[in-house]
Design a protein around this motif. Structure first.
Motif, PDB file in Angstrom:
ATOM      1  N   TYR A 137       0.806  -1.217   0.000  1.00 21.96           N
ATOM      2  CA  TYR A 137       0.000   0.000   0.000  1.00 21.96           C
ATOM      3  C   TYR A 137       0.844   1.274   0.000  1.00 21.96           C
ATOM      4  N   TYR A 161      -8.284   4.999  -5.216  1.00 17.15           N
ATOM      5  CA  TYR A 161      -6.902   4.776  -5.639  1.00 17.15           C
ATOM      6  C   TYR A 161      -6.402   5.873  -6.571  1.00 17.15           C
ATOM      7  N   ASN A 170      -6.895  10.575  -3.237  1.00 18.62           N
ATOM      8  CA  ASN A 170      -5.906   9.920  -2.372  1.00 18.62           C
ATOM      9  C   ASN A 170      -4.988  10.949  -1.721  1.00 18.62           C
ATOM     10  N   SER A 182       0.118   2.581 -12.875  1.00 15.74           N
ATOM     11  CA  SER A 182       0.064   1.683 -11.721  1.00 15.74           C
ATOM     12  C   SER A 182       0.881   0.420 -11.977  1.00 15.74           C
TER      13      SER A 182
END
Length: 433
Positions: A73, A170, A174, A207
């Motif tokens: 994370y 996400y 954030n 990502s």
């Protein structure tokens, strides 16, 4: 036809699962702090008294970033806002705080990611980043004294117990997008207008790059994400990543960030990364294992069947999780995911067949039958995708490749097994002929 019926029914049932993945069904809390709505109420040009002007001219507000680290994370790094005022120590405001309590896990599964904004001494945060050997950068945000006053008032208001909680996303909401929104508000929207004119890949491409240190998490998290993360994005949207937010502000302001601490052990991200290429060795190894189920040696067959069963069990669990996320959660990045059709939950049947093959009688014909149907389905879907690329934008070639290799290997293994089972006298006769 009787053998085909159960599989056809299962395939038909998979289509509604795909169609059912529409936005929204899980209620969320109504007392959340919505950043842009609250920022719109702030006046970043309110008139100051002489004392206030002097105070805020000597107040410095910084964007602070920490490079990616472990566990997963924090693979994407972290961003916060630091305030250095004349009458107190430097304070850090963080939007990335969460607690493993109060039903966190069940809320996470349902897509209700309740995160908080917290206020701490900046020195504590710097020490924590340095202990974890994370590069720290900071850049002063160019604001008028009026904007500084409004920013500090907003941050102080946001950390109150009744305002600290927000719904994390996400990509859209954030620890980096909240400071970005604040900074954009101080520029009167000019930063956003500038950044929206610059194209910057897709959410998935970024990502995937940041997950490159772990093939397992990269494969799993990409499997769970649907086509919504494959739409082209602008630099403004790409600043969900702390590193990109820092670079964007550097370019916008024409200044360079200060490096507070430089990592001594963590490797920099690669410039380019391909999940397909990274997955190929594992996929080929899997194909070899499946082919070894046709070995002449029983102990090799037992090991190969056992590993094959575990592989299909893993994929079935992953696919079942995708069904739950698609149909029963607020994880909108999973909606409309085509992976559910090429690696569906009912491939658990292949795991069961491999386990059954550990007994006296192998289930090769059943495995080959199931795999043949799934291979045909996968190839048809891939052909449709190839013909309508502008519609089927989901970047999931690695999962088509996974399905083709798995199902194709099963068919080849069955052919080898059939060849192995022919008596040697018959083989000799065939060769003589």
């Amino acid at each position: 036809m009787r053998k085909l019926l159960p599989l056809l029914i299962a395939m038909i049932l998979a289509l509604p699962l795909y169609a059912a993945s529409v936005e929204g069904g899980i209620p969320i809390r109504g007392d959340l702090f919505w950043s842009e709505e609250e920022l719109a109420k702030m006046d970043f040009n309110a008139q100051l008294t002489d004392d206030e002007r002097e105070y805020y001219e000597n107040t410095h507000i910084y964007l602070v970033t920490a490079s990616p680290a472990d566990p997963v994370y924090v693979y994407f790094g972290h961003a916060g806002i630091a305030v250095d005022a004349p009458d107190r120590d430097e304070i850090m405001f963080d939007y990335g705080s969460f607690r493993f309590s109060d039903g966190f896990y069940i809320n996470f599964i349902l897509g209700r990611l309740y995160y908080s904004c917290i206020e701490t001494y900046a020195s504590y945060r710097y020490d924590d980043f340095i202990r974890n050997d994370r590069t720290i950068k900071k850049i002063e945000l160019m604001m008028t004294p009026e904007a500084k006053k409004a920013t500090l008032a907003f941050l102080s208001y946001n950390v109150l117990p009744e305002n600290e909680t927000y719904l994390y996303h996400y990509y859209e909401d954030n620890c980096a997008t909240r400071p970005r929104d604040i900074y954009n508000a101080t520029t009167g929207g000019a930063f956003k207008s500038w950044a929206e004119d610059i194209e910057c890949g897709t959410y998935r491409s970024w990502s995937t790059l940041y997950l490159s240190k772990s093939l397992f998490f990269n494969y799993v998290l990409n499997f769970l994400q649907g086509p919504s993360v494959d739409k082209p994005i602008t630099l403004y949207e790409a600043t969900f990543l702390p590193d990109l937010l820092m670079k964007a502000i550097e370019e916008y302001e024409g200044s360079e960030a200060e490096t507070v601490y430089q990592t001594k052990s963590r490797e920099a991200l690669p410039e380019h990364y391909s999940l397909v290429l990274d997955s190929l060795p594992v996929l080929f190894a899997t194909a070899v294992i499946i082919l070894l189920t046709a070995s002449n040696k029983k102990w090799i067959r037992v090991i190969a069947h056992s590993i094959s069963a575990i592989i299909y069990l893993f994929l079935a669990v992953l696919s079942t999780a995708l069904v739950l996320f698609m149909c029963f959660s607020n994880h909108d990045v999973t909606y409309g995911n085509w992976n559910i059709l090429i690696l569906p939950p009912f491939i658990l049947a292949l795991s069961a067949m491999h386990i059954a093959s550990l007994g006296k009688k192998e289930r090769r014909k059943s495995i080959a039958f199931f795999s043949r149907i799934m291979l045909i389905t996968t190839l048809v879907l891939l052909s449709i995708k190839g013909c309508f690329l502008s519609f089927f934008i989901q970047d999931n070639i690695v999962y088509y490749l996974t399905a083709i290799i798995l199902y194709g290997s099963e068919i080849c293994a069955t052919a080898l097994s059939s060849y192995r089972s022919i008596p040697s006298s018959h083989l000799q006769y065939a060769q003589d002929q």
